[in-house]
Enzyme design. Sequence first.
Site, mmCIF file in Angstrom:
data_model
loop_
_atom_site.group_PDB
_atom_site.id
_atom_site.type_symbol
_atom_site.label_atom_id
_atom_site.label_comp_id
_atom_site.label_asym_id
_atom_site.label_seq_id
_atom_site.Cartn_x
_atom_site.Cartn_y
_atom_site.Cartn_z
ATOM 1 C CB SER A 141 -39.165 30.668 61.372
ATOM 2 O OG SER A 141 -38.520 29.425 61.290
HETATM 3 N N1 SAM Z 1 -39.113 26.764 57.588
HETATM 4 C C1 SAM Z 1 -40.194 26.407 58.462
HETATM 5 C C2 SAM Z 1 -41.424 27.227 58.252
HETATM 6 O O1 SAM Z 1 -41.396 28.164 57.447
HETATM 7 O O2 SAM Z 1 -42.439 26.907 58.896
HETATM 8 C C3 SAM Z 1 -39.802 26.421 59.919
HETATM 9 C C4 SAM Z 1 -39.244 25.156 60.284
HETATM 10 S S1 SAM Z 1 -39.105 24.664 61.940
HETATM 11 C C5 SAM Z 1 -38.413 26.031 62.777
HETATM 12 C C6 SAM Z 1 -37.740 23.532 61.676
HETATM 13 C C7 SAM Z 1 -38.096 22.318 60.849
HETATM 14 O O3 SAM Z 1 -36.900 21.586 60.612
HETATM 15 C C8 SAM Z 1 -39.051 21.355 61.568
HETATM 16 O O4 SAM Z 1 -40.183 21.146 60.769
HETATM 17 C C9 SAM Z 1 -38.222 20.080 61.719
HETATM 18 O O5 SAM Z 1 -38.986 18.899 61.617
HETATM 19 C C10 SAM Z 1 -37.240 20.209 60.577
HETATM 20 N N2 SAM Z 1 -36.011 19.432 60.712
HETATM 21 C C11 SAM Z 1 -35.243 19.243 61.803
HETATM 22 N N3 SAM Z 1 -34.180 18.462 61.496
HETATM 23 C C12 SAM Z 1 -34.294 18.157 60.169
HETATM 24 C C13 SAM Z 1 -33.503 17.379 59.266
HETATM 25 N N4 SAM Z 1 -32.410 16.767 59.633
HETATM 26 N N5 SAM Z 1 -33.923 17.305 57.989
HETATM 27 C C14 SAM Z 1 -35.055 17.913 57.575
HETATM 28 N N6 SAM Z 1 -35.833 18.663 58.378
HETATM 29 C C15 SAM Z 1 -35.450 18.779 59.661
#
Ligand code: SAM
Length: 217
Positions: free
Chosen positions: A64
């Site tokens: 992010s």
């Molecule tokens: N917090 C992260 C960082 O600091 O890098 C950014 C995360 S990225 C914008 C969103 C993440 O949410 C992705 O890695 C994706 O695989 C995960 N994601 C999406 N749906 C999800 C779910 N139902 N449960 C867990 N993780 C999920």
Amino acid sequence: MEDTYVHQGKRVKLVNELASKGIINKSVLAAINRVPRHWFFPKDFEQFAYRDAAFPIGHDQTISQPYTVAIQTQLIDIQKDSKVLEVGTGSGYQAAVLAEMGVRLYSIEYIKPLLEKAAKLLSNYKDRVTLICGDGSKGYAKYAPYDAIIVTAGAPTVPESLMKQLNIGGKLVIPVGTSVNDQEMIRIVRLSETKFKREKFGSFKFVPLVGENGWNN
Ligand code: SAM
């Protein structure tokens, strides 16, 4: 992994930029100043780590934007030792910022190779960070209730299961939108067993939340 004076200098600049964009919580800014964001980047691209921008980390996911990390962290309004659930570990950067603030963190990620990579980077925080592989759109009932829940992927609606996993007084921060690429930052505050307050904090763009209460793709 190294963290040179050049990296540290770029971090100070980034923190000043975030403050100028309205981030006022000093412990959020201090934590961002302490976490080497370039460690969470693909190796060949670390020169982009101190721009205020999201960046691809593989598997169609992103780390992010620092401003987004800062505003979500500010909105959950946590203290040292607060119990926090993060949905979407991704690179592990947001988790490191929360760990630096002294919280007890549970972080859940859908994509196993991302979680494994993040686990290595977060090994310094083993005593306060528990990583889980699974569908966080349902929350994680095993360790509930939480003082705060931070969702780092865009949801179609606010999952009720997440609201129910908050302590009274607890806060859920989640980007929600009717389109996969355009969300509004929503904060839900649990006022009582049955009452919740809903507030809005502007537009954002996140990768989609998948899973049972997500976009199911
Ligand atoms: N917090 C992260 C960082 O600091 O890098 C950014 C995360 S990225 C914008 C969103 C993440 O949410 C992705 O890695 C994706 O695989 C995960 N994601 C999406 N749906 C999800 C779910 N139902 N449960 C867990 N993780 C999920």
